[in-house]
Motif scaffolding. Structure first.
Motif, mmCIF file in Angstrom:
data_model
loop_
_atom_site.group_PDB
_atom_site.id
_atom_site.type_symbol
_atom_site.label_atom_id
_atom_site.label_comp_id
_atom_site.label_asym_id
_atom_site.label_seq_id
_atom_site.Cartn_x
_atom_site.Cartn_y
_atom_site.Cartn_z
ATOM 1 N N SER A 163 42.552 42.513 43.511
ATOM 2 C CA SER A 163 41.980 43.030 42.354
ATOM 3 C C SER A 163 40.676 42.761 43.283
ATOM 4 O O SER A 163 40.815 42.587 44.285
ATOM 5 C CB SER A 163 42.332 41.125 42.883
ATOM 6 N N TYR A 164 39.270 42.884 42.033
ATOM 7 C CA TYR A 164 38.212 43.687 42.572
ATOM 8 C C TYR A 164 37.215 42.600 41.792
ATOM 9 O O TYR A 164 37.411 41.376 40.858
ATOM 10 C CB TYR A 164 37.906 44.731 41.782
ATOM 11 N N ARG A 165 35.897 42.247 42.273
ATOM 12 C CA ARG A 165 35.079 41.113 42.063
ATOM 13 C C ARG A 165 34.070 42.060 41.554
ATOM 14 O O ARG A 165 33.556 42.728 42.120
ATOM 15 C CB ARG A 165 34.548 40.398 43.877
ATOM 16 N N SER A 210 32.042 36.600 34.771
ATOM 17 C CA SER A 210 33.425 37.210 33.939
ATOM 18 C C SER A 210 33.505 38.171 33.360
ATOM 19 O O SER A 210 32.739 38.264 32.543
ATOM 20 C CB SER A 210 33.600 35.903 34.057
ATOM 21 N N ALA A 237 37.762 40.565 35.703
ATOM 22 C CA ALA A 237 37.485 39.866 36.819
ATOM 23 C C ALA A 237 36.085 39.626 36.686
ATOM 24 O O ALA A 237 35.683 39.264 36.155
ATOM 25 C CB ALA A 237 37.168 41.599 37.869
ATOM 26 N N ASP A 238 36.192 38.738 38.000
ATOM 27 C CA ASP A 238 34.783 37.358 38.526
ATOM 28 C C ASP A 238 34.108 37.935 39.564
ATOM 29 O O ASP A 238 34.658 38.626 39.997
ATOM 30 C CB ASP A 238 35.751 35.807 38.680
ATOM 31 N N GLY A 239 32.963 37.629 39.327
ATOM 32 C CA GLY A 239 32.238 37.217 40.455
ATOM 33 C C GLY A 239 30.994 36.194 40.767
ATOM 34 O O GLY A 239 30.909 35.483 39.431
ATOM 35 N N ASP A 240 29.982 35.731 41.726
ATOM 36 C CA ASP A 240 29.761 34.831 41.626
ATOM 37 C C ASP A 240 28.695 34.770 43.187
ATOM 38 O O ASP A 240 28.565 35.790 44.326
ATOM 39 C CB ASP A 240 30.394 33.293 42.071
#
Length: 129
Positions: free
Chosen positions: A17-19, A107, A111-114
């Motif tokens: 999975s990628y962010r 999002s 994929a998500d990122g924070d």
């Protein structure tokens, strides 16, 4: 025999999975979020939502926007409190204070990122959670 290593490589990637990459900078009252997808991801992946909260109170949304329908924003720069075309605001932007730790979650649907960030010494700084 060359097909076996290639098949193993593809199988290994399919489980990954990628962010999304999220960066913050700009003015205290109007930070700029840069949201990008890693090049290895499908090029059709694009930003569809952002939520900003106080890190200590993740249930309290300080600002939230999301895409309407099929709208999306590839490799975007979004200014806090400004709703891009094709997006709707779910929570209006609250004032951000210096010295308070915040979290932004972006999002794409795939994929998500924070990022955790705080305004100190006249600039936004990234903080490890």
């Amino acid at each position: 025999m060359r097909a076996i290593p290639a098949l193993l490589f593809v199988l290994a990637l399919s489980g990954c999975s990628y962010r999304l990459w999220v960066k913050v900078d700009g003015e205290q009252a109007r930070p700029r979020f840069s949201v990008k997808a890693p090049r290895i991801m499908d090029p059709s992946v694009c930003f569809r939502r952002i939520v900003v909260t106080e890190a200590a109170r993740p249930d309290r949304r300080l600002w939230e926007i999301d895409a309407v329908g099929d709208a999306c924003a590839p490799d975007s720069e979004i200014f806090y409190g400004t709703v891009p075309a094709g997006f709707q605001e779910r929570s209006p932007a609250a004032a951000l204070q210096a010295g308070v730790l915040y979290e932004a979650l972006a999002s794409s649907g795939a994929a998500d990122g924070d990022i955790h960030f705080v305004f100190l010494d006249g600039q936004w700084r990234t903080v490890s959670p």
